[in-house]
Design an enzyme around this catalytic site. Structure first.
Site, PDB file in Angstrom:
ATOM      1  CE1 TYR A  92      47.049  49.512  36.357  1.00  0.00           C
ATOM      2  CE2 TYR A  92      46.710  50.466  34.181  1.00  0.00           C
ATOM      3  CZ  TYR A  92      47.556  49.948  35.139  1.00  0.00           C
ATOM      4  OH  TYR A  92      48.910  49.864  34.882  1.00  0.00           O
ATOM      5  CG  HIS A  93      38.869  47.130  35.061  1.00  0.00           C
ATOM      6  ND1 HIS A  93      38.888  46.080  34.140  1.00  0.00           N
ATOM      7  CD2 HIS A  93      39.127  48.250  34.348  1.00  0.00           C
ATOM      8  CE1 HIS A  93      39.158  46.554  32.946  1.00  0.00           C
ATOM      9  NE2 HIS A  93      39.313  47.872  33.039  1.00  0.00           N
ATOM     10  N   PRO A  94      39.221  48.465  39.852  1.00  0.00           N
ATOM     11  CG  PRO A  94      40.007  50.258  41.147  1.00  0.00           C
ATOM     12  CD  PRO A  94      40.025  49.700  39.751  1.00  0.00           C
ATOM     13  CG  ASP A 108      41.652  45.647  39.452  1.00  0.00           C
ATOM     14  OD1 ASP A 108      41.101  45.487  38.335  1.00  0.00           O
ATOM     15  OD2 ASP A 108      42.367  46.627  39.722  1.00  0.00           O
TER      16      ASP A 108
END
Length: 537
Positions: free
Chosen positions: A470-472, A289
């Site tokens: 919040y970019h997993p 992330d």
């Protein structure tokens, strides 16, 4: 029991694309499963509601990660959309694709068909770019993409300050050269959010060969021998697939569902008493992330979003956005930013920045380095995040029940190089804010604040305040060798499990340089072609 040709688990950025594309022929039957509700609430379409949606629970899984050892033991929030459209119904709507080198590096791993030249046509296919078509953009696609006009003098100050630091201007972050400062594209059309449900699912739902089930939480996969044959729901229902089950539940829930079904590292399955069906060591591993922090400033002029803190102004802005799709609530205010290098000699930018002409309660509450001042003040901030982190985390099971959420170990600053990059990013943002372009607006620095000047002090600030963007991705990694930890092949088929694919951000072998919604839709666009090709073979 419902039966279909394809069962798609998760109606998010990828699942909505698949539901649309796989039912285009009018004959192929698809059942789309979504654990959350329908997206009927009109507030989901108002861009400025993003902050509230990300912190709320109505349309959000609202998960929390495990304590982060290298971030002072903090538990980080991990919001994900729980509604038709998934996270695209609650995210910041920034439309960035990443760099050409991101995808070329995927191809260099031995993955055929994933170079930038291969994926650019799918980016263009998904897009309706309001400014017109060119070599990098197209019109006629499902997703409306716009560049809202800057409406605040602080945006001009940001761009001018970048030039004063020596940064170049960038006209198109999705074009040939994304380096520099400029203004982002957004999945906003007519002043309203265009998530994947609006872009893809609305038209698909008019077809008789698509069934959408909301409130349908997957419990585990069903098998017929070695073949994946369907999905069992938490309420006891079973949905059978004649051709394939396609898991599109996201980077947390896709590996969670595979693990619950006996697909994953044997030691992880043994801890929960789950029999091993396929020993896939990479399931849940390689979580990546973007690690993010902010520099916050007081503003000496009343030109910031603090104007909307007055209830009458906020209500008027919300009503204007709902009725007319115009006004300050009809855009998400992270309009400006850039892709920048923290030091000379880098081949490509290593950080992404967003600039916002305001302060939020979330910005102020995690400032332990400066006195906690009142929230009722004018201010602005910029964030920065590490584009290609070295740190890795993992996703596992927190318990044996379908009600037990994924166990998320984010790996914040697990590799010190990410901490150093973010530290240098804070210095760069400070330099930008120190330029003459901000002289008319700049007040005191709120955070990191005067207490954080040395490298050690800035790093202490980051360990206490850094978040994820919040970019997993990466927890069902695409590759060529299951023994090396890969989970799906280049056609997104799960190794050793016929009838099962994973199609979402979890398959990315490496995190793209930017927001992940656009690449996730691209993956699903490309996957829909591969699925149809394999069915016809």
């Amino acid at each position: 029991m419902t039966e279909a040709d394809y069962v798609v688990v998760g109606a998010g950025s990828a699942g909505c694309v698949l539901a649309d594309r796989l039912t285009e022929d009018g004959r192929t039957r698809v059942v789309l499963l979504e654990a959350g509700p329908r997206d009927r609430n009109p507030l989901l379409r108002v861009p400025i509601m993003t902050g509230m949606l990300l912190r709320g629970r109505a349309y959000n899984w609202a998960m929390t990660g495990e304590p982060e050892p290298s971030a002072n033991g903090r538990r980080l929030d991990q919001p994900r959309g729980k509604v038709l459209g998934g996270s695209s119904s609650i995210n910041g709507m920034v439309y960035t694709r990443g760099f050409a080198l991101d995808y070329d590096s995927w191809a260099q791993r031995g993955l055929p068909g994933w170079s930038y030249a291969d994926v650019l046509p799918y980016f263009r296919r998904e897009e309706h770019f309001e400014e017109g078509a060119d070599d990098f953009h197209a019109q006629g696609g499902r997703v409306q993409v716009s560049r809202p006009a800057p409406d605040n003098p602080l945006f001009d100050a940001w761009k001018e300050a970048g030039a004063q630091v020596g940064l170049k201007a960038c006209r198109d972050f999705n074009g040939a050269d994304p380096e520099g400062v400029g203004f982002f594209h957004f999945t906003i059309g007519g002043g309203r959010r265009v998530g994947s449900a609006q872009a893809y699912l609305r038209r698909a739902e008019r077809r008789q060969n698509l069934e959408v089930l909301t409130g349908a939480t997957a419990s585990h996969l069903i098998f017929d021998g070695a073949r994946c044959a369907g999905v069992a729901l938490a309420d006891g229902r079973e949905i059978r697939a004649r051709r394939e089950v396609i898991v599109s539940a996201g980077a947390f829930h896709s590996p969670w569902l595979l693990l619950r079904s006996g697909l994953g590292p044997p030691e992880e399955l043994a801890r929960q008493g789950i029999a091993v069906r396929a020993a896939l060591s990479g399931v849940g591993r390689e979580l990546q992330d973007h690690q993010m922090a902010r520099v916050l400033m007081e503003c000496t002029q009343p030109v910031t979003l603090f104007r909307l803190r007055r209830i009458d102004r906020a209500a008027a802005a919300l009503l204007q956005a709902l009725v007319f799709g115009t006004g300050p609530a009809s855009r998400f205010p992270l309009l400006a930013g850039g892709f920048l290098k923290t030091r000379p000699g880098l081949d490509w930018p290593d950080i992404q920045c967003h600039f916002l002409p305001g302060l939020t309660t979330a910005s102020l509450r995690w400032n332990p380095f400066a006195p906690q001042g009142p929230l009722d003040r004018h201010g602005f901030f910029a964030n920065a995040y590490v584009l290609r982190p070295f740190s890795r985390g993992r996703v596992g099971l927190s318990g044996p029940s379908a009600q037990d959420p994924p166990r998320i170990e984010g790996g914040m600053f697990a590799d010190r190089r990410d901490l150093e990059t973010l530290r240098d990013a804070m210095k760069l943002l400070r330099r930008i804010f120190a330029q003459p372009a901000f002289d008319a607006f700049r007040g005191a620095e709120i955070a990191p604040g005067a207490a954080a000047q040395s490298d050690e002090e800035i790093e202490a600030y980051l360990r206490e305040t850094a978040l994820t963007a919040y970019h997993p991705v990466g927890t069902c990694r695409m590759g060529m060798d299951a023994a090396a930890g890969d989970v799906v092949d280049a056609r997104l088929r799960v190794f050793g499990v016929p009838g099962l694919r994973v199609v979402d951000a979890s398959v990315m072998p490496a995190l793209t340089s930017g927001n992940t919604h656009a690449p996730t839709m691209m993956i699903a666009e490309k996957a829909s072609d591969m699925i149809r090709e394999d069915a016809a073979a």
